[in-house]
Each structure stands twice: as C-alpha cells, then as structure tokens.
Design a protein around this motif. Sequence first.
Motif, PDB file in Angstrom:
ATOM      1  N   ALA A 266      17.387 -30.888  29.355  1.00 46.65           N
ATOM      2  CA  ALA A 266      17.758 -29.970  30.706  1.00 46.65           C
ATOM      3  C   ALA A 266      16.459 -29.420  31.105  1.00 46.65           C
ATOM      4  O   ALA A 266      15.806 -29.332  32.286  1.00 46.65           O
ATOM      5  N   ASP A 267      15.823 -28.626  30.544  1.00 50.38           N
ATOM      6  CA  ASP A 267      14.753 -27.710  30.671  1.00 50.38           C
ATOM      7  C   ASP A 267      13.600 -28.688  31.139  1.00 50.38           C
ATOM      8  O   ASP A 267      12.662 -28.408  31.925  1.00 50.38           O
ATOM      9  N   ALA A 268      13.657 -29.718  30.168  1.00 47.91           N
ATOM     10  CA  ALA A 268      12.156 -30.777  30.660  1.00 47.91           C
ATOM     11  C   ALA A 268      12.501 -31.100  31.801  1.00 47.91           C
ATOM     12  O   ALA A 268      11.428 -31.686  32.789  1.00 47.91           O
ATOM     13  N   ALA A 269      13.594 -31.826  32.161  1.00 46.84           N
ATOM     14  CA  ALA A 269      14.130 -32.442  33.315  1.00 46.84           C
ATOM     15  C   ALA A 269      13.849 -31.341  34.546  1.00 46.84           C
ATOM     16  O   ALA A 269      13.300 -31.722  35.657  1.00 46.84           O
ATOM     17  N   ALA A 270      14.217 -29.933  34.341  1.00 50.08           N
ATOM     18  CA  ALA A 270      13.959 -29.131  35.560  1.00 50.08           C
ATOM     19  C   ALA A 270      12.390 -28.889  35.793  1.00 50.08           C
ATOM     20  O   ALA A 270      12.142 -28.833  36.852  1.00 50.08           O
ATOM     21  N   THR A 271      11.602 -28.775  34.560  1.00 51.60           N
ATOM     22  CA  THR A 271      10.349 -28.586  34.678  1.00 51.60           C
ATOM     23  C   THR A 271       9.558 -29.657  35.405  1.00 51.60           C
ATOM     24  O   THR A 271       8.631 -29.443  36.130  1.00 51.60           O
ATOM     25  N   LEU A 272      10.010 -30.988  34.931  1.00 53.93           N
ATOM     26  CA  LEU A 272       9.278 -32.003  35.667  1.00 53.93           C
ATOM     27  C   LEU A 272       9.388 -32.203  37.193  1.00 53.93           C
ATOM     28  O   LEU A 272       8.761 -32.617  38.018  1.00 53.93           O
TER      29      LEU A 272
END
Length: 369
Positions: A266-272
């Motif tokens: 989720a954090d990776a998706a939010a960051t991208l």
Amino acid sequence: MKISGAIWALGAMSGTSLDGVDAAMLRTDGETITAFGPSDYRPYSKAERAQIAAALGQWPGDAQVAQASEVVEAAHAALLSRMITRVEDAPQIVGFHGQTMAHDPGVQGTHQAGDGALMAELLQLPVVWDFRSADVQLGGQGAPLAPFFHHACARYLGLTGPVAFLNLGGVGNLTFVDPEIAAPEAEGALLAFDTGPANAPLNDLMQARRGQIFDRDGALAAQGKVDADVVEDFLSHRYFLKIPPKSLDRDDFPDLSSKVAHLGDADAAATLTELCAASVARGMEHAPRPPSRLMVCGGGRRNPHLMARLRALLACAVDDIDDHGLDGDMLEAQAFAYLAVRVARGLPTSCPSTTGVAANVGGGVISQP
Ligand SMILES: Nc1ncnc2c1ncn2[C@@H]1O[C@H](COP(=O)(O)OP(=O)(O)OP(=O)(O)O)[C@@H](O)[C@H]1O
Ligand SMILES: CC(=O)N[C@H]1[C@@H]2OC[C@@H](O2)[C@@H](O)[C@@H]1O[C@H](C)C(=O)O
C-alpha cells in the motif's frame, strides 16, 4: 489527396500502457472539429501484450519487433475493419499511430510498430501513419502530438482564456492552450510536453506484487502512506530540470520499482501515485499563463485517489474531461483522426512549442490502398 471541407476520419492509437487499441471517428477539415463520431476498443490478450512488451526498447530489424508489429497490425485490422462496416458515415481516411516500441529522439529516433501501407491495403482506404519521424528528423521530440488536437477541442468547447489538458496514460503529457489564438502553430497558442511517468510504474508494481494490471480506483494507494524521501529523490531527476518541450519513453525512469522496494504494497502504491501527481505539479510550473482549469483525460482520470492528489497539489480546478462532454478514453484516437486530415491537407501537426522542432512540420506518411 484533395480535401475540401469536413470529412469523416477514423483514428487509432495503441498507447504505452499496452492495454489495447482505441479507435474513434471524427468529422473535421483538419482545423475545426465538426462532430465526434462512434468509437470502439479492442483489448490485447495476455499473450499479445507479452509479445509487444518483449519487444519494447528494440528497433526495426529485431525479430521481436517484427513479431510485435504483426500483433499490432492484426489487432488494428480486426478493430478498424469492424468499425468501417458498422458506422453510419464511412470514413474517408484513417490515422494509424501504431505502437511506440522505442523512442529516443535525440539519438536513435522513434519507432512505431505497424505498417501503414499494409493497413491501407487491408482497409482499402488512405492511411496516414509514421506521424513522429519527420518531427524527429527536424530536431523535434516527435511527441507529444495530441496538442494540436487539444487546441481544436478547446475551441470546439468554446473555452476562453488559458486552459490545460492533461493525459494520464502510461506516461503523462500536459498541453497549455490559449484558445483565443486561432492557429495552433501561432506563437503563444500552445506549450506541450510529457510530465513524467503516469500510470506505468504503478501498473508495473501491481503486476509484480499483486498479479493485477492496475490499482483499480486507486484503492490500494488510498490505504498507504507516501514516502516523502522517495518523492524528493524522484523530483531531483534531471528530466524535471529540462525546459519544455520534452518527451519521454515509457521506461525512461527504469529504477522506480527499486525505489519503493523497501515499502509494503500500500505504501509503495501510494508513493508511486504521488510521483505521478508531483510530476504534474512540477509541469504546471511551466504554464506560460496560469490556466483556469486542468482537463484530465486518459485512464488515470478514473483513479479517484490520483485525482484527489492532483486537486490537493494544484491551484486550478481539476476536471474529468468527460464532464465537459468529451470522451477522455478516446481523445488520443480522435487526435490521430484529426492529424490524419491535417497531413492530407498539408497542414502542420507540430511546431516548436509542442515538440521543440526547428520549424512547423506536417509529420506523417500517406499510403494509398
Ligand atoms: N478505474 C481505474 N482505476 C485506476 N486506474 C485506472 C482505472 N482505469 C484505468 N486506469 C489506468 O489507466 C491506464 C490506461 O490508460 P490509457 O488507456 O489512457 O493509457 P494509454 O493510452 O495506453 O497510454 P499513453 O497515453 O501513455 O499512450 C491503465 O493501465 C490504468 O493504469
Ligand atoms: C513516443 C510516444 O509514443 N509517446 C506517447 C506516450 O504516451 C503519452 C505520451 O507518451 C505522449 O508523448 C505520446 O502519446 C500521445 C498520444 C501524444 O503524442 O500526444
């Protein structure tokens, strides 16, 4: 080809996200849009997508590119011939973009897979194709090419004052339009460039981590927390220092997945997702005059989390272009219908402020059946 007055044109585009082929009809004389016609879509199968993906970054002469071209041609032939038989008003010309396999305007050039001469034979219609090479040969970026169409759309909608169009596909591109200037190539009418990676890095992450082709409705990103250090590092990329016009290949930021490798899904998706919104915000800083609104087209406008991030970062209104009565999924296909008519009439399709080309250029090759 002699064209007097508006004609029906059929445009087709296979975009960087490799989801499939969009095709749309447009009635135009290459200057004014008279009517929008029907549209259709043909997705690539998983196997077809894999064949195209395997050839990305390769140039003509490579066996995988030849194979990918066949996939692109077959998909277009199926979709376009189906449309030609079904539409009420037959098209008189086809604008065939093909699939960008590699784009390196400063050095090796640009290549869109798909043979327009073959398409002309199959469809028994004049086909305009290879839209980008002439611009690149004159020192331009060869992209983005939709801006002349954005200008026509702004005038069709009767907009006044500066506005901006944002396409959120695999890559993002932004066009600043002054609709009060009648000719798109006139000084001050347009400024355009690619903003940065848009959906492609998030799609790649979803594929790698979840076996899904995209983050539907931004649902995963909405649950995550942005890693501000990754965003700051991303924005220090030299691309953001370049003065527009400028363009990108799909994988010009190849290490983005490694930059979020330490983060949970989720954090990776939010960051991208944030990288996409932040690069648009950077792009907006180049506005010649502040636009009153940003009209968003392309698949990214369907991602409410991404739209919310854009609204949070930008000073102007951020609209889904569908709310203005246009079809945000079909703008690129319509653009190549429009550009085909311009090419047939010998009108320019790009200019110094849209691609950085040395002089106005009418790109595109016309193949007769
Ligand atoms: N409901 C949705 N939620 C989130 N993202 C979506 C949704 N629908 C589409 N997308 C995103 O939009 C992408 C497709 O966008 P689009 O069709 O505009 O790309 P493209 O035309 O192939 O790319 P380009 O404009 O770079 O050539 C999908 O791959 C996905 O990332
Ligand atoms: C080289 C190439 O195919 N570029 C595409 C890509 O997808 C979006 C962005 O990057 C834009 O520059 C362009 O497509 C649109 C249709 C354009 O030329 O305006």
